[in-house]
Enzyme design. Structure first.
Site, PDB file in Angstrom:
ATOM      1  N   SER A 153      80.674  16.449  53.172  1.00  0.00           N
ATOM      2  CA  SER A 153      81.866  16.461  52.675  1.00  0.00           C
ATOM      3  C   SER A 153      82.606  15.250  52.321  1.00  0.00           C
ATOM      4  O   SER A 153      83.680  15.191  51.543  1.00  0.00           O
ATOM      5  CB  SER A 153      82.901  17.742  53.399  1.00  0.00           C
ATOM      6  OG  SER A 153      83.047  17.104  54.302  1.00  0.00           O
ATOM      7  N   SER A 193      78.874  15.658  57.469  1.00  0.00           N
ATOM      8  CA  SER A 193      79.803  14.961  56.420  1.00  0.00           C
ATOM      9  C   SER A 193      80.066  13.558  56.451  1.00  0.00           C
ATOM     10  O   SER A 193      80.528  13.255  55.552  1.00  0.00           O
ATOM     11  CB  SER A 193      80.941  15.736  56.355  1.00  0.00           C
ATOM     12  OG  SER A 193      80.869  17.110  55.828  1.00  0.00           O
ATOM     13  N   LYS A 242      89.691   9.762  54.364  1.00  0.00           N
ATOM     14  CA  LYS A 242      89.435  11.277  53.828  1.00  0.00           C
ATOM     15  C   LYS A 242      90.648  12.029  53.873  1.00  0.00           C
ATOM     16  O   LYS A 242      91.542  12.058  54.640  1.00  0.00           O
ATOM     17  CB  LYS A 242      88.479  11.776  54.828  1.00  0.00           C
ATOM     18  CG  LYS A 242      87.764  13.191  54.267  1.00  0.00           C
ATOM     19  CD  LYS A 242      86.831  13.558  55.077  1.00  0.00           C
ATOM     20  CE  LYS A 242      86.015  14.824  54.884  1.00  0.00           C
ATOM     21  NZ  LYS A 242      84.911  15.297  55.502  1.00  0.00           N
TER      22      LYS A 242
HETATM   23  N1  GLN Z   1      77.526  20.467  55.084  1.00  0.00           N
HETATM   24  C1  GLN Z   1      78.220  21.133  56.197  1.00  0.00           C
HETATM   25  C2  GLN Z   1      79.127  22.276  55.952  1.00  0.00           C
HETATM   26  O1  GLN Z   1      79.199  22.428  54.777  1.00  0.00           O
HETATM   27  C3  GLN Z   1      78.724  20.004  56.852  1.00  0.00           C
HETATM   28  C4  GLN Z   1      80.178  19.768  56.505  1.00  0.00           C
HETATM   29  C5  GLN Z   1      81.080  18.724  57.432  1.00  0.00           C
HETATM   30  O2  GLN Z   1      80.369  18.036  58.317  1.00  0.00           O
HETATM   31  N2  GLN Z   1      82.120  18.822  57.385  1.00  0.00           N
HETATM   32  O3  GLN Z   1      79.620  22.872  56.690  1.00  0.00           O
END
Ligand code: GLN
Length: 445
Positions: A127, A151, A52
């Site tokens: 994400s 994410s 990532k």
């Molecule tokens: N969807 C969540 C957010 O937008 C989690 C994102 C994540 O785990 N990095 O914050």
């Protein structure tokens, strides 16, 4: 083979932001020579990986899918990268994500959205959408993602692969670009539960460079790969199967519980009474920490610098041009929640609710070994479907967020399909008990 596969499918999937073909081949050749010399190989010898793009990689562009870091080349490696290197894994490239990991669909990438390999009109989740899509499309054998509010697990669920968020502190965050430091955790995305155990083995452990990494012994995770769950006690929170959960998802989860019962495990319906507050609590705490962490992108120390006549203007222009709309929204929310006069009403209150959520789980773990439910309320949605409605997007994290607030380990594994789209089953464990989480997941798989 991995590079060939990427050439064949990534034009459609668009999982990668940067390929490091040269670095990958160099490493692979070096491993070949070691093999020829009869040397022993590491745990992940020659296994191609996607990383990532919020995990810093020495000499390889690390953008966090943000324009503000579009040309940033780190001068050091994240600890997980050194560990993967020591295990002889081969990184082939950096995967797409929501900008600074803020999002649930990878549509917040400043560069392009990634597509779900099961249906190119749908999102891969986020994400870590690039990481999950790359594994699902067979471009790499495993990927690393980061999980602040789901994410790793939600994109794994949407792409029909395995995603493991370790206990907070299990894996070093050194070199993970900070989003919400009290929630962020790196973990593997793989095709199988056994692969998740191997990758976790390679990256787990205390790190003197990360004071929040825990000095807790790392067990042999392959010991979890037995298939035996006789007597395992499973709690199933009714809040995770109620309103807002897609009927197909609900059915797959109930069928999975039947499978566990047939293997000799026992499950009972329970309650996590403060679940309703988790999303609100997270969307105060995460943006607050983000607003502080992202203050460092000032045009001086990192990345892009905008032209301006004076210093203040330079800050303003750099941040206005460099950050996308979701990142700006979070910075505004967080700055507001932390400002004097509002701190007690929002940030401090959210921290208290966080404690209540944590206690909900602690109470369950006095009597149960794992908590099981869906990973996400619905299967993968269509690209563009939720982009104009941040609140609906935030509500998608309803099943994953409580786990980060409580700092627990959890895995998402495939448990069938709803309308032809993969559904993820979430197994949540006690702190530092990834072993039981993996054992349950492996038995089901
Ligand atoms: N969807 C969540 C957010 O937008 C989690 C994102 C994540 O785990 N990095 O914050």
């Amino acid at each position: 083979a991995s590079l060939q596969r990427i050439r064949a499918v990534d034009e459609q999937v668009k999982a990668f932001l940067t390929l490091d073909e040269e670095g990958a081949l160099k490493k692979a050749n070096a491993l070949d020579r070691r093999l020829a010399a009869g040397e022993a190989g590491g745990l992940l010898f020659g296994i191609p990986a996607g990383i990532k793009d919020n995990i810093v990689t020495k000499g390889v562009r690390t953008t966090c899918a943000s324009k503000i870091l579009a040309h940033y080349e780190p001068i050091y490696n994240a600890t997980v990268m050194d560990k993967l290197d020591a295990a002889d894994a081969v990184m082939v490239g950096k995967t797409n994500m929501d900008e600074f990991a803020m999002g649930s669909s990878t549509e917040n990438s400043a560069f392009f959205p990634t597509r779900n390999p099961w249906d190119l009109e749908r999102v891969p989740g986020g994400s870590s959408g690039g990481s999950a899509a790359a594994v699902a499309a067979g471009e790499v054998v495993f990927a690393l993602g980061s999980d602040t509010g789901g994410s790793i697990r939600q994109p794994a669920a949407y792409c029909g692969v395995v995603g493991l968020k370790p206990t907070y502190g299990r894996v070093s965050r050194f070199g993970l670009v900070a989003f919400a430091s009290s929630l962020d955790q790196i973990g593997p995305i793989t095709r199988t539960v056994a692969d998740a155990a191997y990758v976790l083995q390679a990256i787990a452990g205390h790190d003197p460079y990360d004071s929040t990494s825990a000095d807790v012994e790392v067990p042999d995770y392959t010991a979890a790969l037995t298939g035996d769950v006789k007597g395992l006690k499973i709690a199933v929170p009714k809040e995770y199967l109620g309103d807002g959960i897609d009927e197909g998802v609900r059915r797959r989860v109930l069928e999975a519980l039947e499978v566990f019962a047939s293997l000799g495990a026992e499950w009972e319906e329970v309650s996590l009474p403060h679940s309703d507050y988790a999303v609100a609590c997270y969307y105060l705490i995460a943006p607050s920490e983000a607003s502080s962490n992202l203050a460092r992108y000032d045009g001086v120390r990192y990345g892009v610098r905008a032209e301006a006549d004076n210093l203040l203007d330079m800050y303003k222009q750099t941040r206005s041009q460099g950050f996308g709309p979701e990142v700006k929204r979070r910075i505004m929310l967080g700055t507001f929640a932390l400002s004097s006069g509002y701190y007690d009403a929002y940030y401090l209150k959210a921290q208290k609710v966080r404690t209540l959520i944590k206690r909900d789980f602690e109470r369950l773990f006095e009597r149960y070994d794992v908590v099981i439910g869906p990973t996400a309320p619905t299967p993968a949605f269509k690209l563009g479907e939720k982009v104009d409605d941040p609140l609906t997007m935030y509500l998608n994290d309803i099943c994953t967020i409580p786990v980060n607030l409580a700092g627990l380990p959890a895995i998402s594994i495939p448990c069938g399909f709803s309308d032809g789209l993969p559904v993820g089953l979430q197994i949540i464990g006690k702190p530092f008990d990834e072993l039981t989480v993996l054992r349950a997941a492996y038995a089901f798989e």
